[in-house]
Design an enzyme around this catalytic site. Sequence first.
Site, PDB file in Angstrom:
ATOM      1  N   GLY B  45       0.809  -1.220   0.000  1.00 55.87           N
ATOM      2  CA  GLY B  45       0.000   0.000   0.000  1.00 55.87           C
ATOM      3  C   GLY B  45       0.840   1.268   0.000  1.00 55.87           C
ATOM      4  O   GLY B  45       0.591   2.183  -0.785  1.00 55.87           O
ATOM      5  N   HIS B 266       4.061 -21.461   9.115  1.00 57.38           N
ATOM      6  CA  HIS B 266       5.505 -21.234   9.175  1.00 57.38           C
ATOM      7  C   HIS B 266       6.130 -22.183  10.177  1.00 57.38           C
ATOM      8  O   HIS B 266       5.651 -22.319  11.294  1.00 57.38           O
ATOM      9  CB  HIS B 266       5.771 -19.792   9.604  1.00 57.38           C
ATOM     10  CG  HIS B 266       7.176 -19.355   9.339  1.00 57.38           C
ATOM     11  ND1 HIS B 266       8.236 -19.829  10.061  1.00 57.38           N
ATOM     12  CD2 HIS B 266       7.689 -18.508   8.419  1.00 57.38           C
ATOM     13  CE1 HIS B 266       9.352 -19.272   9.597  1.00 57.38           C
ATOM     14  NE2 HIS B 266       9.044 -18.467   8.603  1.00 57.38           N
ATOM     15  N   ARG B 337       8.773 -24.110   3.432  1.00 56.57           N
ATOM     16  CA  ARG B 337       8.066 -23.997   4.706  1.00 56.57           C
ATOM     17  C   ARG B 337       7.007 -25.063   4.910  1.00 56.57           C
ATOM     18  O   ARG B 337       6.870 -25.604   6.008  1.00 56.57           O
ATOM     19  CB  ARG B 337       7.404 -22.616   4.771  1.00 56.57           C
ATOM     20  CG  ARG B 337       8.422 -21.535   4.877  1.00 56.57           C
ATOM     21  CD  ARG B 337       7.784 -20.179   4.854  1.00 56.57           C
ATOM     22  NE  ARG B 337       8.835 -19.184   5.089  1.00 56.57           N
ATOM     23  CZ  ARG B 337       8.637 -17.879   5.039  1.00 56.57           C
ATOM     24  NH1 ARG B 337       7.446 -17.393   4.758  1.00 56.57           N
ATOM     25  NH2 ARG B 337       9.619 -17.060   5.276  1.00 56.57           N
ATOM     26  N   HIS B 408       1.015 -18.174   9.328  1.00 53.99           N
ATOM     27  CA  HIS B 408       1.901 -17.066   9.081  1.00 53.99           C
ATOM     28  C   HIS B 408       1.463 -16.188   7.915  1.00 53.99           C
ATOM     29  O   HIS B 408       1.578 -14.968   7.956  1.00 53.99           O
ATOM     30  CB  HIS B 408       3.299 -17.629   8.802  1.00 53.99           C
ATOM     31  CG  HIS B 408       4.318 -16.601   8.489  1.00 53.99           C
ATOM     32  ND1 HIS B 408       4.545 -15.526   9.323  1.00 53.99           N
ATOM     33  CD2 HIS B 408       5.162 -16.443   7.444  1.00 53.99           C
ATOM     34  CE1 HIS B 408       5.507 -14.779   8.798  1.00 53.99           C
ATOM     35  NE2 HIS B 408       5.874 -15.284   7.653  1.00 53.99           N
ATOM     36  N   LEU B 448       7.834  -9.885   0.819  1.00 50.93           N
ATOM     37  CA  LEU B 448       8.298  -8.497   0.712  1.00 50.93           C
ATOM     38  C   LEU B 448       8.485  -8.149  -0.751  1.00 50.93           C
ATOM     39  O   LEU B 448       8.129  -7.074  -1.219  1.00 50.93           O
ATOM     40  CB  LEU B 448       9.621  -8.340   1.470  1.00 50.93           C
ATOM     41  CG  LEU B 448       9.578  -8.710   2.951  1.00 50.93           C
ATOM     42  CD1 LEU B 448      10.923  -8.420   3.606  1.00 50.93           C
ATOM     43  CD2 LEU B 448       8.492  -7.938   3.669  1.00 50.93           C
TER      44      LEU B 448
END
Lengths: 250, 644, 226
Positions: B45, B266, B337, B408, B448
């Site tokens: 955002g 996770h 994971r 997670h 990310l």
Amino acid sequence: MDLTLKIWRQKDKNSAGQLVTYPLNGISPDMSFLEMLDVLNEELLVKGEEPVAFDHDCREGICGMCSLFINGRAHGPERGTTTCQLHMRHFKHGDTITIEPWRAAAFPVHKDLIVDRSAFDRIQQAGGYVSVNTGGVPDANEIPIPKTIADKAFDAATCIGCGACVAACKNASAMLFVSAKVSQLAMLPQGKVEAKTRVENMVAQMDVEGFGACSNTGACAAECPVGISLDNIAMMNREYLGAKASSENV
Amino acid sequence: MILDSKIPEGALAEKWDKHKFNVKLVNPANKRKYDIIVVGTGLAGASAAATLGELGYNVKAFCFQDSPRRAHSIAAQGGINAAKNYQNDGDSIFRLFYDTIKGGDYRAREANVYRLAQVSVNIIDQCVAQGVPFAREYGGLLANRSFGGAQVSRTFYARGQTGQQLLLGAYSALNRQIAYGKVKMYPRTEMLDLVMVDGKARGIVVRNLITGKIESHSAHAVVLATGGYGNVFFLSTNAMGSNATAAWRAHKKGALFANPCFTQIHPTCIPVSGDYQSKLTLMSESLRNDGRVWVPKTVELAQRLRKGEIKINDIKEEDRDYYLERKYPAFGNLVPRDVASRNAKLVCDEGRGVGASGLAVFLDFADAIKREGQPAIAAKYGNLFEMYAKITDENPYESPMRIYPAVHYTMGGLWVDYNLMTNIPGLYATGECNFSDHGANRLGASALMQGLADGYFVIPYTIGDYLAQTPYAKVSTEHPAFKEAEQNVKAITDRLLSIKGNRTVDDFHKALGQIMWDYCGMARNAEGLQFAKQEIRKLRDEFWQNVKVTGVNEELNQTLEKAHRVADFLELGELMVDDALNRNESCGGHFREEYQTPENEALRDDENYAYVAAWEYTGPGNQAILHKEDLKFENVKLTQRSYK
Amino acid sequence: MNWFTKTFSSTIGRKIIMSVTGLFLCSFLVVHLVGNLTLFYRDGGEAFNIYSHFMANNPVIRTMEIVLVLGFLFHIYDAIVLTRRNKAARPVGYAENHPQENSTWSSRNMGLLGTIILVFLLVHLWNFFVPARFGELEGVPNAEYTNLYAEVVKAFKNPIYVGLYVISMIALAYHLIHGFQSAFQSLGLTHKKYTPFIKTFGVAFSVLISLGFALIPLYFFFFVNL
């Protein structure tokens, strides 16, 4: 363990507040401080009373949302710890715990333990950035930065903006917060370009917001949950003096 | 409904460049005639709001926290992937694309993932230019580390606080636009409804969390960057405030919700310590670079350890089962994971778990400390070790950490096309809020990357294409559609406040979380899911009759905020169960016990389930309708994922 | 406001003035103490009287005197402005506060210590400076200078004065212990290599200077007979 809590209750910005006493029993030492408050709030809700409003979000010590002045200390008695990472094992059965909001003219109370820290955002908006648009930047490795500098800049950049420095300072000064950003960017080549204007504008905004001046007591750094160093304040002072003496802004 | 993913024609590597050329542009002078709403100020955002502001659009940005800097992206620890190949170890855009598609167990769109890999390199450049202090080598150049699911070192990091540093970078860019007046920021403001006019998204209704005031905001387009819905489970690594309300209310207005059952568990979190637990704390996956995962070889040893009859050091080396290294020699402790999590569950189900509850495995640094020395390990993971010590009161330098999987990340989310637009014209979803890039399992250090890719480099192009075809005329917030949405929000609020029942919001939330964890968590089966569906419905009915919300709307009322969110979780939870029930296969984070290989690995069914399941809302309590978007794989071969 | 006044009316600007004037006043203390050491000369006050005569009549010293007064005035004025600002920055205090856990007493009470020193200063000026400059001191036979020494001896036979002087010098010590190193911090003069030295030197300086001044009244009270 059983505790007595004295908590600041205040309806809204314009109302007067007061400390209200709540007994709370059966607290586990492995609980976090905020989980202890959760338990209190559930009890209050069941009794039909209004729960205590407090800020919190990530509960892992990084978002900077939680605050609380606990037993006369910002973020409680443990050094280098946010309130959400403070655990009840640091208290004893029978303790009385006083919980107050951050106190500063620049941080007015919204409700109970929640304060308005938007002054911090406005200071950042005054210059806490490098003026680059998205795109059109050089390759990341075209700007080598000595590791020692990168590490120091990182140390400054870890500030979580919680406001404990202001809360702990006898003058409610925001110097540690402001200096962390100023010195992070002043150390890095990317930030040096507009370092002078940045420090001038951020300090001016800090003063407009009504924070106090720095008396170099060191309380801010001592209570900072992420260990931001006083060196940043010295660096900001240096940058400020240099900027004022030599910048083009008259 | 036909789902058009709008994937451009042409070779995979050329799609994005071609598309960028083909999209319509808004002339710089005309950009100021368009208003854009961005909800959420995390990586996706804040980067979008800042970039759109830089381009000249008028942006309004909203977040429920007291400052945009608090968004939960801040808590990401490990790093961000980018196909820079700075380490000369064979990385490339295609390899990052391939690893991500494979890691997602072939349930993501090729074109989206390839674009993600392409722009990953720009992200690093952008962040460095902003002054993000990534880790560096002594020569002054950027450092990398390896991460789960990859055999190259492509992860850029900033100690254990990469998310924080990236978010503060995006926040600084956002601040700059706020100062210029191109972005108007609304903190402590929560979106409670989407407003549509003539079938297009034209605004939102929000609640001011300080005053309780219900307000409308109009725009030409709305971007939802509101994160994931992991808090359906109550206990997760998400922040306490993370919620699905904005996305869910958009869903109720017609936006399809895709792959809701794809949840990432996770593997390295601090185990639950008691029923007062409010959230779970993640320990970065990067710990698996040096930590070795093990449990005692036999159930008997594990039992004696749990009872405290023996100490950890009493367990001899040959009595320790380093089960990841044993089963997956090629990747060892660095398997993806989902694989690591499921194996932890397996050994604990066998009775070999450790810790008081038996729901934990060891993550042991003794060998790494012996090999590299304590200072070297402290330099790499110091802050994580400290965090662990604070929470558990144990010193991980001396005794192994105890870890257990926890919810997670949610790969599912609002369905979007290649332009990141939902099926509602003018409504976009970016970052974790959409479903698009991670398939059935997200690789470490990719969240990310996706958030920033969407915000900095994708939506600024694609939203222009839509706006260029949208008239300048603004819709007034006096429009009946706004008034109706406001009334709708007020009605829900009034209803929540008027029930005055006996059970607290948190109590309902915990009950929902328990159902979800037990039946729609790390392992699922048809029977359990059907049971869960009934239980959720029962719980939801009870919620609307017996929930206790104190106070009034016209004040700062945290209980009311939570009630809105939990009301939506109670609906979303059922959809997750529906989706899990529909998907008769195991893939990535979705493990259906009925579908597994003899070695307990996930067994996909590419013939029947290589599609995106996009669900349409059909009214309260009604069964959602499934729409399928078939996934075409032209550049990778679908294989059984193997990390052996 | 132009940039200059803006700079020095900002919080940092005022702290810079506090630091510069503070360090300047420290240098004054050194000169003053060195001069006063002539009081320990057992010559019936001859050296001291010559010294004080020089100080009162040398044109350079007289000019510096004006600078010194300005230094005091700026130091005091900015201290008042900053203190008022700092008080206003926290209108509502804490019900429970334990600042001793994070900072030293002297660092938090510079205003109080400064006020004690100011009171002392006024008394001190009244005792010696006013009579020397404007009053009628008795002359010294066969010399051009007056006998300020006699005033000193007289004053320091008064236990109240001696007490006041000693207490004030303790306040001065604490004021300097924080102020000396704090001035360098405010001016941004910190460095890993030099700051530890500045801090140690600052403490030694503060203690020695204050001790030196405090010894004078004690010496006269106990050891000098008229």
